[in-house]
Design an enzyme around this catalytic site. Structure first.
Site, short mmCIF file in Angstrom:
data_model
loop_
_atom_site.label_atom_id
_atom_site.label_comp_id
_atom_site.label_asym_id
_atom_site.label_seq_id
_atom_site.Cartn_x
_atom_site.Cartn_y
_atom_site.Cartn_z
CB ALA A 68 21.24 51.19 75.55
N GLY A 107 23.74 48.59 79.40
CA GLY A 107 22.50 48.81 80.13
C GLY A 107 21.96 47.56 80.79
CD GLU A 110 24.64 51.42 82.90
OE1 GLU A 110 24.14 51.38 81.77
OE2 GLU A 110 25.09 52.46 83.43
CD GLU A 130 27.89 51.01 78.68
OE1 GLU A 130 28.94 50.41 78.98
OE2 GLU A 130 26.78 50.75 79.20
N1 COA Z 1 21.33 47.34 70.29
C1 COA Z 1 20.69 47.03 69.15
N2 COA Z 1 20.95 45.93 68.42
C2 COA Z 1 21.88 45.11 68.90
C3 COA Z 1 22.59 45.36 70.08
C4 COA Z 1 22.27 46.52 70.79
N3 COA Z 1 22.88 46.82 71.94
N4 COA Z 1 23.46 44.35 70.28
C5 COA Z 1 23.31 43.51 69.27
N5 COA Z 1 22.35 43.96 68.43
C6 COA Z 1 21.86 43.31 67.21
C7 COA Z 1 22.91 43.25 66.14
O1 COA Z 1 22.90 44.42 65.35
C8 COA Z 1 22.47 42.05 65.34
O2 COA Z 1 21.39 42.45 64.54
P1 COA Z 1 21.18 41.83 63.10
O3 COA Z 1 20.97 40.36 63.33
O4 COA Z 1 20.01 42.55 62.56
O5 COA Z 1 22.44 42.13 62.38
C9 COA Z 1 21.89 41.12 66.40
O6 COA Z 1 21.59 41.96 67.53
C10 COA Z 1 22.84 40.02 66.86
O7 COA Z 1 24.09 40.63 67.24
P2 COA Z 1 25.49 40.00 66.79
O8 COA Z 1 26.53 40.95 67.24
O9 COA Z 1 25.44 39.65 65.35
O10 COA Z 1 25.50 38.66 67.63
P3 COA Z 1 26.69 38.01 68.44
O11 COA Z 1 26.13 36.79 69.06
O12 COA Z 1 27.88 37.89 67.57
O13 COA Z 1 27.07 39.04 69.60
C11 COA Z 1 26.69 40.55 71.44
C12 COA Z 1 26.15 39.36 70.60
C13 COA Z 1 25.62 40.97 72.37
C14 COA Z 1 27.93 40.11 72.20
C15 COA Z 1 27.09 41.69 70.48
O14 COA Z 1 25.99 41.95 69.62
C16 COA Z 1 27.44 42.98 71.16
O15 COA Z 1 28.54 43.15 71.62
N6 COA Z 1 26.49 43.94 71.18
C17 COA Z 1 26.72 45.29 71.66
C18 COA Z 1 26.73 45.32 73.14
C19 COA Z 1 26.97 46.72 73.62
O16 COA Z 1 27.85 47.43 73.19
N7 COA Z 1 26.12 47.10 74.55
C20 COA Z 1 26.24 48.36 75.18
C21 COA Z 1 25.34 49.29 74.51
S1 COA Z 1 25.45 50.81 75.32
#
Ligand code: COA
Length: 702
Positions: A68, A107, A110, A130
């Protein structure tokens, strides 16, 4: 017939009877409102289109949706919400195939679970993280996963938040097929076959293989319920309740239960703080020096000093793939350092964290020497010698003489003035501070300390390097103790005042553990060794203001030779069999000090101990902001969370101050000002923010 209709975020194309729906929302295809609307419309369109026989849902760019959109959390959510999109996908009369690559998280996973078949590209990672954001899967994950896997694996996924490999997901039944190369092509081919064979949809809601063993199901629920009771975030217990409902309730009722649980957790203080921590970490990496920077090339690294810190830094660099030249003054010290590094890799191999070949390759990248001249060809040196100004100056003079022009000279100091150090050599612009935390190969925090003359490109290179080292870098200006140790000093002083005024070390430690710190401040001192801070206090004694309230208890303990855990005694007696127990003689020392100063001891409640420590930390943080040492409040939070054990679910000291209310924090500080005005006087920043109806979090953007 082929038809293409593009919206910005979700594209729709039909080819050979297959509707190919692609999500395209860089960088991680987060499922924001527009993406959800686009996906909903595209799935509906595919269902209404009589020429479509099967549907593929995939994603452009580096990943299937990583979740999400976290930025929408805590705000009213636009429809369709995620579970409505999932329900629509699952209800499709035509088979829907998820083509998954990258990191399908939250999400995103999901959405895939609502599809009828799932194909993942090799190397994909799937997870439900989450809980790390203080919430639970809200798109049907708690109901769909257990129907496939049973409660045990489902709860492990959701309670640890750790992603699993595609292979593991396949073994659990969550993935039907792994594509070696192009998953979109594989999914398309499968879709065509399904049309040809008239394959029926397979809604996950109707699956029951995970529900086949009710006893095992409820055992797993009870196991995780006990675990959840120990977790500080309410979402943990809710996840267990939801998964339990997957067995007990019809699917739609289970989904309604999940939604209610999600809505309860999302606005809570823990989830708010965890979201803050998530963005704070990423924000910290954005520093002004990055704009227009030309990074300096770093291929080979030198580390000077092979003690605990130097060896840890060397391991960190070796792990990241850099060749490392490790320098010690004499062969004996060097051998000890190299042996330390070797032992670390041997242990990692024994524990199965890395294979032997990887361990060998890392060791092969290490060159140990006592000859500084060997640093002539390195691009960056991290100096990690004894924390003494003269010793560091000598090392820097030698580095200045041997290092190539344009190489970076980094010092791993915790306290020393980097400007003064830089001024002693011919190239102050190449000098920067890298403050690692012990053990340096494990702790994530890296304070990047920027001197007055440090070239912005050197700062930017430090941030780029930190990413390669998998560290969380935070920019700090030059100040005694930078960000982390300045706030720590305030925390300790607040604790020491209470010690003198009536609390015991064990009582203060217990209060801070109850707040969420893994260990209390006196336990940390005992673990680190009391002699280090004693030596520092002795150094500073000459310049100390005689009017300052000075708590000598720590010194008196050290005078007994009780240097903490390594000496068997410190604030606690370290009994190997029974763990640390209160040191009665320390209580005598404290009592004698109170008597000497004419202090009548009083009681401190747990809440008062916590609020005094937290207020002191927030006040020191505010001073760091005023002085420009920290760029933004969230940077201070990142430092404390990643380097000092501040509980992540409280968001760090500045976020915690916001949540506790700035007015109440300021009033608390004011009330105590009579005790020790210079320490407790609130930073003017409190008044400034309160006056304008702002909070620390309002200072974070920028
Ligand atoms: N919602 C909004 N923005 C998100 C996001 C999310 N779920 N996941 C990542 N982003 C954004 C980050 O804030 C970052 O933004 P920025 O470049 O403006 O700082 C950008 O996407 C890249 O993320 P980053 O974490 O720097 O890249 P990464 O390659 O190191 O890691 C992920 C990628 C997806 C593994 C990591 O971002 C992550 O774990 N995200 C959260 C996933 C999560 O918890 N999802 C469940 C949500 S309920």
């Amino acid at each position: 017939m082929s038809e293409t209709a593009k919206s910005d975020l979700v594209t729709f194309e039909t080819r050979e009877g297959v509707a190919v729906i692609m999500i395209n929302n860089p960088p991680v295809n987060a499922l924001g409102a527009d993406v959800r609307a686009g996906l909903h419309a595209a799935v509906k369109r595919a269902q209404d289109d009589t020429a479509v026989g099967a549907i593929v849902i995939g994603a452009e760019g580096r990943s299937f949706p990583a979740g999400a959109d976290v930025r929408e959390f805590g705000k009213p959510r636009a429809t369709p919400i995620l579970s409505q999109v999932c329900d629509l996908i699952e209800a499709s009369q035509k088979p829907v195939i998820a083509a998954i690559h990258g990191t399908a998280l939250g999400g995103g996973f999901e959405i895939a679970l609502a599809c009828h078949y799932r194909i993942a590209q090799q190397g994909t990672r799937l997870g439900l993280p989450e809980i790390t954001l203080g919430v639970l899967p809200g798109g049907g994950g708690t109901q769909r996963v257990p129907r496939i896997t049973g409660a045990g694996p489902a709860l492990e996924l959701m309670m640890t938040g750790k992603p699993v490999t595609a292979e593991r997901a396949q073994a659990l039944g969550l993935i039907d097929q792994i594509a070696e190369r192009n998953v979109d092509k594989a999914a398309f081919a499968t879709a065509r076959n399904m049309i040809a064979q008239g394959t029926a949809p397979r809604p996950t809601r109707d699956r029951a293989e995970g529900l086949g063993d009710p006893a095992a199901f409820s055992d797993a629920v009870e196991h995780w319920r006990a675990q959840a009771a120990k977790r500080p975030v309410p979402a943990a217990a809710k996840i267990v309740d939801c998964v339990e409902r997957a067995m007990l309730l019809p699917f739609d009722n289970g989904i309604a239960f999940e939604r209610a649980a999600f809505d309860e957790c999302e606005p809570g203080p823990e989830a708010t703080a965890l979201r803050h921590a998530f963005f704070a970490e990423r924000r910290a990496a954005k520093v002004p020096e990055l704009a227009g920077a030309t990074l300096r090339e770093v291929h080979k690294i030198g580390v000077v000093g092979a003690g605990t810190m130097g060896a840890g830094i060397a391991i960190s660099c070796l792990d990241a793939g850099f060749p490392v030249t490790l320098i010690e003054r004499d062969q004996e010290g060097l051998d000890r350092g190299v042996a330390r590094i070797k032992t670390n890799y041997d242990r990692s191999i024994a524990k199965g964290r890395i294979d032997t070949a990887t361990g060998d390759a890392r060791m092969a990248r290490l060159t140990g020497t006592t000859d500084m001249a060997q640093l002539a060809d390195v691009d960056l040196v991290i100096e990690a010698v004894f924390e003494d100004e003269q010793v560091k100056r000598d090392v820097f003079a030698q580095l200045d003489a041997v290092m190539r022009p344009g190489a970076i000279l980094a010092t791993n100091t915790s306290y020393l003035d980097i400007n003064a150090l830089a001024a002693t050599i011919s190239r102050p612009e190449d000098v920067v501070g890298y403050h690692f935390f012990s053990p340096a190969h494990i702790m994530k925090l890296l304070e990047v300390v920027v001197g007055d003359k440090t070239d912005p490109n050197v700062v930017a290179t430090g941030f780029a390097l930190a990413k390669k080292l998998r560290k969380v870098p935070v920019r700090a200006g030059v100040a005694d103790g930078f960000i982390g140790n300045r706030v720590l000093a305030a925390y300790r002083l607040a604790a020491d005042f209470m010690l003198e005024d009536g609390a015991s070390p064990a009582q203060i430690d217990a209060a801070m553990r109850a707040y969420g710190f893994p260990v209390g401040p006196y336990q940390v001192l005992d673990m680190a060794g009391l002699d280090i801070s004693w030596a520092r206090r002795k150094r500073l004694a000459a310049t100390r203001d005689p009017n300052e309230r000075y708590v000598a208890i720590g010194d008196l303990i050290c005078e007994q030779g009780w240097f903490g855990q390594k000496a068997g005694r410190g604030y606690y007696v370290h009994d190997q069999d029974n763990g640390p127990i209160e040191n009665p003689e320390v209580l005598d020392i404290i009592a004698a000090e109170r008597a000497r100063k004419g202090i009548t001891p009083r009681m401190f409640s747990r809440e008062e101990i916590q609020s005094r420590c937290l207020d002191a930390m927030a006040n020191e943080g505010a001073r760091l902001l005023e002085e420009g040492v920290a760029l933004r409040p969230s940077d201070i939070d990142v430092v404390k969370i990643f380097g000092y054990g501040f509980p992540r679910h409280k968001g760090g000291p500045m976020m915690a101050a916001d949540q506790r209310g700035l007015l109440s924090v300021m009033n608390g500080l004011k009330e105590r000002s009579a005790e020790e005005p210079r320490f407790w006087a609130p930073s003017p920043l409190f008044n400034e923010l309160i006056k304008n109806g702002r909070r620390f979090s309002d200072m974070n953007n920028g």
